[in-house]
Scaffold this motif. Sequence first.
Motif, PDB file in Angstrom:
ATOM      1  N   PHE A 487       0.846  -1.206   0.000  1.00  0.00           N
ATOM      2  CA  PHE A 487       0.000   0.000   0.000  1.00  0.00           C
ATOM      3  C   PHE A 487       0.878   1.251   0.000  1.00  0.00           C
ATOM      4  N   VAL A 488       1.856   1.257   0.887  1.00  0.00           N
ATOM      5  CA  VAL A 488       2.727   2.425   1.008  1.00  0.00           C
ATOM      6  C   VAL A 488       3.550   2.625  -0.265  1.00  0.00           C
ATOM      7  N   THR A 489       4.155   1.544  -0.769  1.00  0.00           N
ATOM      8  CA  THR A 489       5.015   1.718  -1.940  1.00  0.00           C
ATOM      9  C   THR A 489       4.208   2.028  -3.203  1.00  0.00           C
ATOM     10  N   THR A 490       3.049   1.409  -3.359  1.00  0.00           N
ATOM     11  CA  THR A 490       2.272   1.636  -4.580  1.00  0.00           C
ATOM     12  C   THR A 490       1.719   3.048  -4.657  1.00  0.00           C
ATOM     13  N   TYR A 491       1.146   3.524  -3.555  1.00  0.00           N
ATOM     14  CA  TYR A 491       0.389   4.775  -3.643  1.00  0.00           C
ATOM     15  C   TYR A 491       1.081   5.992  -3.043  1.00  0.00           C
ATOM     16  N   PHE A 492       2.058   5.782  -2.153  1.00  0.00           N
ATOM     17  CA  PHE A 492       2.611   6.941  -1.444  1.00  0.00           C
ATOM     18  C   PHE A 492       4.126   7.081  -1.552  1.00  0.00           C
ATOM     19  N   SER A 493       4.737   6.346  -2.470  1.00  0.00           N
ATOM     20  CA  SER A 493       6.191   6.451  -2.586  1.00  0.00           C
ATOM     21  C   SER A 493       6.635   7.098  -3.894  1.00  0.00           C
TER      22      SER A 493
END
Length: 651
Positions: A487-493
């Motif tokens: 979730f973090v890498t796909t949408y917020f990184s």
Amino acid sequence: MSSTSIQSVLQETRLFPPPADFAEGAKVGSMAAYEALYERAATDPEGFWAEIASELRWDRPWTQVLDWKLPDARWFVGGQLNLAANCVDRHAASWRRNKAAILFEGEPGDTRVITYGQLHRDVQRAANALLDLGVAKGDFVAIYMPMIPEAAIAMLACARIGAPHTVVFGGFSAEALRDRIADSRAKVVITADGGWRRGQVIPLKDNVDRAIEGTTIERVLVVKRCANAIAWHGPRDVWWHDAMAAAAPRHDAPPHDSEHTLFSLYTSGTTGKPKGILHTTGGYLTNAAYTTRLVFDLRDEDVFWCTADIGWVTGHSYVVYGPLANGATTLMYEGAPNQPGLDRFWDIIERWGVTVFYTAPTAIRAFMRWGDEHPAKHDLSSLRLLGSVGEPINPEAWMWYRKAIGGDRCPIVDTWWQTETGAIMISPLPGATPTKPGSATRPLPGIAADIVRKDGTPCGVNEGGFLVVRRPWPSMLRTIFGDHERFVTTYFSEVDGCYFAGDGARRDEDGYFWIMGRVDDVINVAGHRLSTMEVESALVSHPKVAEAAVVGRPDELKGQAIVAFVTPRSGVVANEELAKELREHVVAQIGALARPEDLRFAEALPKTRSGKIMRRLLREIASGSQSRGDTTTLEDQGVLERLASTFAQEE
Ligand code: 7RM
């Protein structure tokens, strides 16, 4: 983003102002009113969303509107509500008790009208039936059903008892269903003996039987729809009508935390494994209700028809939750648009008096191809508003939609959003926004959408960049089920401090957004979201395949078509028969929506020196483009040349 792709979407910029009589009664009746609302929401987002959320019925008020620790957002913290009570009970207790909640038409022509009062009775019994089967709050329930009222009742019953649902589109194969059940660890699956599609029975229960062996599924609840012969495994299998008859008639809706999980819905990302997009109760319902009201300028006398299947997020938000939260009348149609004739949709609009019609560009392009005579046979004067969703709509289809379906009277709302956003994000407001064919126009009040460069700085006018959202909104996905890191890498990184949508876009001189399509390996085939990797995984799982690469090719009807390049294992004869076998293998692994349109054999795939398949090149080959672009990193030029010439010959 290359300048050629920007050029290709620089479209005619004719403006279509909202009809004067429409603007008059509308919730937002002018651009000035829109700007003021947008500004208000931008200055005080928490105050703005709190006001919108307070239109729902809360059992306990929240103590904090937003708890935001990037990338994690929690909305209406401490608040409690019951989603089903909001969508059903409060209307059943009002003057809407005898108003139609669901209008249903089956493909064979059977019809049902379910009032809010009746829906209230059905949802209570279904909630008790699930509890009787041992479903407890927090247990996942899989729903694999045709488009029949029981599908909506099942979703509402799950929400009522706090059991998150995972709806799996009935067009997915047993294999795909098994993956989703395995990932969500669902305890119960709700299905039907079958569903009608093009005069045939889709064998849903058979697929369930094949999918659940060795999974966490304990019970199978089966709605009788087609009365086709099915295998029965008692006591595991239970008829829906028996369970409903045995269940207690009353169920008091318990309050759930605003952040209680409402559902997960699998969608394709850039890897081979679909991800469970997780939504929670209070925030999701707030946005679903708000956007239905605002974007469709919903009125009590509307007959609202969103043609999406409940297996997609559009079906969740605009067939079930958004309309029902507003006490509206929603229409569900079970079958195909060309059964028995090419005018089925227009016939439905005429007979039910549909006022708002919301469908996908791929469908519009098919209708256009079928010819004007089919809508022309019907009185479509009940329509007042048209919507489009799922992919960019080409101006030609937009113009046809406006004329042939909307009689040049009805505004069109081209709505951009995603499974992840839960609700519409960028769209015209029908009484306010002058529209341009092909543009989703402006972000809704409360949505801080922007277009940025790789380094996060805003793009200039007509400069293509990444579509991002700078602030959380209530129906933002909370996580990918079981994989918060992804979730973090796909949408917020990708872009610092922003939600990254995966789409490319540009903004024109009027501030209108033009969505240019995915910038990742997600493709959009007939409005269905797929990952190229997902199809590749399916192909390489076949024993005769050594390697596979899949790309999208522009397609007039479907938006994109799937082209697969396959390297067979040594000793395997690559012929038409094998191509057919591999296509059917993909259908068995995923579903008919993933069947490669073109399957080409290649002795090797073009790769960079580091061993990465050069998809850009394959895309160009697949679409027959002349320009090969920069190939300096290509490992074996010869491979590309041979591939390109094979392709050209067979085309
Ligand atoms: C609702 C839905 C999401 C992807 C999204 C876009 C594309 C959706 C539009 C659009 C241009 C639109 N959810 N997309 N709507 N592109 N204009 N109005 O479709 O998760 O299945 O797909 O669909 O690429 O990222 S989805």
